[in-house]
Design a protein around this motif. Structure first.
Motif, PDB file in Angstrom:
ATOM      1  N   SER A   3       4.531  -2.427  -6.841  1.00 26.77           N
ATOM      2  CA  SER A   3       3.310  -1.713  -6.434  1.00 26.77           C
ATOM      3  C   SER A   3       3.673  -0.390  -5.778  1.00 26.77           C
ATOM      4  CB  SER A   3       2.516  -2.536  -5.422  1.00 26.77           C
ATOM      5  OG  SER A   3       2.167  -3.737  -5.975  1.00 26.77           O
ATOM      6  N   ARG A  22      -5.070  -7.615  -6.152  1.00 25.94           N
ATOM      7  CA  ARG A  22      -5.716  -6.581  -5.330  1.00 25.94           C
ATOM      8  C   ARG A  22      -4.776  -6.051  -4.268  1.00 25.94           C
ATOM      9  NH1 ARG A  22     -10.645 -10.055  -6.009  1.00 25.94           N
ATOM     10  NH2 ARG A  22     -11.708  -8.927  -7.643  1.00 25.94           N
ATOM     11  N   CYS A  68      -3.881  -2.152  -3.341  1.00 30.61           N
ATOM     12  CA  CYS A  68      -3.884  -1.600  -1.987  1.00 30.61           C
ATOM     13  C   CYS A  68      -2.507  -1.024  -1.662  1.00 30.61           C
ATOM     14  CB  CYS A  68      -4.248  -2.667  -0.967  1.00 30.61           C
ATOM     15  SG  CYS A  68      -5.975  -3.128  -1.078  1.00 30.61           S
ATOM     16  N   GLY A  75      -2.034   2.286  -3.248  1.00 27.30           N
ATOM     17  CA  GLY A  75      -2.731   3.329  -2.478  1.00 27.30           C
ATOM     18  C   GLY A  75      -1.907   3.745  -1.277  1.00 27.30           C
ATOM     19  N   ALA A 124      -7.919   1.654  -3.625  1.00 20.84           N
ATOM     20  CA  ALA A 124      -7.579   0.659  -2.600  1.00 20.84           C
ATOM     21  C   ALA A 124      -8.807   0.372  -1.747  1.00 20.84           C
ATOM     22  CB  ALA A 124      -6.430   1.178  -1.743  1.00 20.84           C
TER      23      ALA A 124
END
Ligand SMILES: Nc1ncnc2c1ncn2[C@@H]1O[C@H](COP(=O)(O)OP(=O)(O)OP(=O)(O)O)[C@@H](O)[C@H]1O
Length: 682
Positions: free
Chosen positions: A126, A239, A243, A246, A398
């Motif tokens: 991520s 999710r 985040c 972001g 995010a």
């Protein structure tokens, strides 16, 4: 009496097992194998000496033998205490829902600690994805800077270099996205499964009083099981990756801004307090929404389960619309909270979109000023402003998922609260005897008891009862006097408020709960069977691991049900359907007896085991019970006094105590409460 009053002036159809209740009806239809085999009034059918006569002779032999004069009880008041009526009508306590302590983000992440490998892989990917956007800008900024180079060869070199880097970034991005989605997905799936099984396991370990609480109804607990883990998974699954992207993007963009042109970076940073404020407002709104929603979901599921599981009664009473209204009423608070939260969310969503564009506008304006007024290189301003812009796009994504994240944290709080609930009935630290094997003796000494969910009602008030090994003890008394409660205390479903409940002279709290319960075999009025095969249903009773097929067959033979089972096409493997729907009452009861017997119980508890059966089934089941009782201690509750005549000791429970005790004949001679019960019954 009640039935007679209700029937007055009405056409009444009565289905009866207790033939004494239909003695005065206008017409009796006797059915056998799906056909009406006899019709007539009670007297006519008795005179016929056929099917009906046979059934009466089993249930009420004294009537036919004419052994006893029928005592005419004209308006004679029972001496049984009625004093508790007001107390008994005391409502269930409306418990206040305990506050659920909030857990931190780190506590939620700790729930996933077992999946740490997947989480680490997902997190790294991520962050890599998050870094990619600002990095693109650095590369393109460099390319744009070289555009002014007059040497076309150098420019082509640059373009080739950038293309190769783009290719490389494409491969890295693709792989990272793949690993990220897979890692968070797998970790989430494991987490959901683990949380659900932990919650379920924990629920089943709770004390029985826990399930008496209104907040812990079947519906509420089922809703918790299905929804909460899914919320946590929803929040911590992919999710969290978005985040993290972001955070990675905005973090790197700010670093680049500070590196390339720190003044523009500082302008962007000035908006940070506003971002924090928006995030805080959003989480507040989501908090309210998700706690409100969870409560409503539990309440509405409770209503739905009540209605669906009792659908025959609902339809029969024509209460469908009422239940739908109740359901909608239960959902209404969720609607109110959700609409309020939606306004707030809308505002926050709008603000979050705006803020990042405000950041861009401010950075661009100030950057332009620096180019013009101070001659700062335009590539530096380009890299700074564009990376901030790209990162803000990621950060907006995010933001979109932040609500789910908050919901997940809230659901995790409720799960942690549930997992922290300690059962009140548990094993002692050091059991007085272990392994404890009951010999079949039990006693209650000066026992006081109120149900925790109804503290206003004193059910037992100094009850003493001695159950000797190998004896049959019968508990009788009017409905609601506490007979079943005595059995529940013996099995330690509850602890008494005062007094002692002992097995073989040892207080129950000093024994391991499972070992104490292992000595009991319970057969109740409504046998609870599971939607599995007959063999499995019987096997569930076994104390020491899964029994052999021969042990199952032995238990079935003792319970008088083996021949019926083998006559079925699938024999012991026959699935008996939900709540044992495929079997008749008597068959179910005999399976329940087999299940009790496979435990090799030392004490058999029979709670009105035959009262819901017709005469023929009762006879067969009674035979099975008589065989089962042989050589065992037996505590039996019966409303039909004819079934307990031969008990070694009959105890009449009244006003929370044993008011009379003795054999059938002794109690009749005593002419007290038992005598009244007996004469009323006949
Ligand atoms: N789980 C419970 N929570 C609260 N009150 C209960 C609970 N179970 C029983 N009671 C109440 O305790 C009292 C005694 O109930 P119990 O079932 O022991 O009576 P009983 O003599 O076995 O009645 P019956 O013969 O009708 O089965 C009743 O007033 C009943 O309403």
């Amino acid at each position: 009496m009640f039935r007679c009053q209700a029937a007055q002036g009405r056409t009444t159809v009565v289905v009866a097992h207790r033939l004494s209740t239909i003695r005065h009806v206008d017409m009796i239809y006797v059915m056998k194998n799906g056909e009406v085999v006899e019709t007539g009034t009670h007297d006519e059918l008795i005179a016929n000496k056929a099917h009906y006569y046979d059934m009466v002779s089993v249930q009420e032999p004294q009537e036919l033998a004419g052994r006893e004069e029928k005592a005419r009880i004209t308006g004679k008041e029972s001496k049984l205490s009625e004093t508790e009526d007001e107390e008994e009508l005391a409502p269930m306590e409306d418990e206040k829902q305990p506050e659920v302590p909030r857990v931190s983000f780190w506590r939620v992440m700790a729930m996933k600690s077992k999946e740490w490998k997947w989480m680490v892989a997902g997190t790294i990917c991520s962050v890599v994805i998050g870094f990619s956007m600002p990095l693109f800008i650095v590369i393109f900024g460099d390319l744009f800077g070289s555009m002014s180079d007059p040497d076309p060869n150098k420019l082509m070199e640059k373009v080739k270099g950038v293309s190769i880097v783009c290719l490389f970034i494409g491969v890295v991005m693709g792989t990272s996205n793949l690993i990220e989605a897979m890692s968070f997905g797998v970790a989430g799936a494991y987490l959901t499964e683990r949380l659900r099984s932990q919650m379920f396991g924990h629920l089943l370990k709770q004390h029985i009083a826990y399930f008496d609480e209104r907040a812990n109804s079947t519906g509420a607990l089922c809703a918790k099981l299905s929804a909460e883990a899914a919320y946590v998974q929803g929040a911590t699954g992919q999710r969290i990756g978005i985040c993290l992207q972001g955070v990675g993007s905005i973090g790197l963009a700010l670093c680049l801004a500070m590196m390339f042109e720190y003044r523009v970076g500082l302008v962007a940073l000035a908006f940070l307090p506003l971002v924090v404020f928006v995030v805080y407002q959003q989480s507040k709104a989501i908090n309210q929404e998700s706690f409100g929603n969870a409560k409503c979901l539990e309440e509405s599921t409770k209503i739905a389960i009540e209605a669906v599981s009792n659908v025959r009664t609902v339809v029969c009473l024509g209460r469908e619309a009422m239940f739908v209204r109740e359901y909608v009423r239960a959902l209404a608070p969720a609607l109110r909270v959700a609409t309020r939260a939606a306004h707030c969310r809308g505002l926050v969503a709008g603000l979050s979109r705006s803020i990042f564009n405000f950041v861009n506008a401010a950075a661009l304006t100030y950057g332009g000023h620096l180019i013009v007024a101070e001659g700062v290189a335009y590539e530096d301003i380009l890299v700074t402003t564009q990376s901030l812009q790209m990162a803000s796009g990621q950060a907006q994504n995010a933001f979109t998922f932040a609500p789910e994240f908050q919901k997940g944290i809230n659901a995790a709080s409720r799960i942690v609260a549930l997992l922290n609930t300690k059962p009140l009935i548990c094993d002692p630290d050091i059991p007085i005897v272990t392994p404890f094997k009951s010999k079949g003796e039990a006693s209650l000494k000066d026992v006081e008891f109120r149900y925790p969910s109804r503290p206003g009602v004193r059910v037992l008030r100094g009850l003493d009862l001695q159950v000797d090994k190998g004896k049959t003890i019968a508990l009788v008394g009017r409905s609601g006097c506490g007979k079943s409660t005595v059995m529940q205390l013996m099995q330690r479903y509850y602890d008494p408020d005062a007094g002692l409940v002992c097995l073989d002279g040892l207080p129950l709290p000093k024994l391991r709960v499972s070992e104490a319960r292992a000595g009991f075999g319970l057969v109740s009025q409504e046998p609870v069977l599971f939607d599995y095969s007959i063999a499995e249903n019987i096997a569930y009773g076994a104390n020491d691991g899964p029994p052999t097929h021969q042990q199952i067959v032995d238990a079935a033979q003792q319970a008088n049900i083996h021949n019926f089972i083998v006559s079925l096409p699938q024999g012991y493997e026959t699935n008996i359907g939900s709540k044992g729907m495929q079997l008749s009452g008597g068959q179910k009861q005999r399976v329940a007896i087999a299940r009790a017997l496979i435990r090799q119980p030392k004490i058999l508890l029979l709670d009105e085991a035959t009262s819901a059966l017709d005469t023929e089934s009762e006879k067969v089941v009674q035979e099975a019970l008589d065989a089962a009782k042989a050589g065992r201690t037996c505590v039996t509750i019966a409303h039909r006094l004819s079934t307990i005549r031969d008990a070694d000791l009959i105890c009449v429970v009244n006003a929370g105590r044993v008011a009379e005790a003795g054999t059938h004949q002794q109690l009749l001679d005593f002419k007290g409460l038992y005598y009244d019960l007996h004469t009323n019954a006949t």
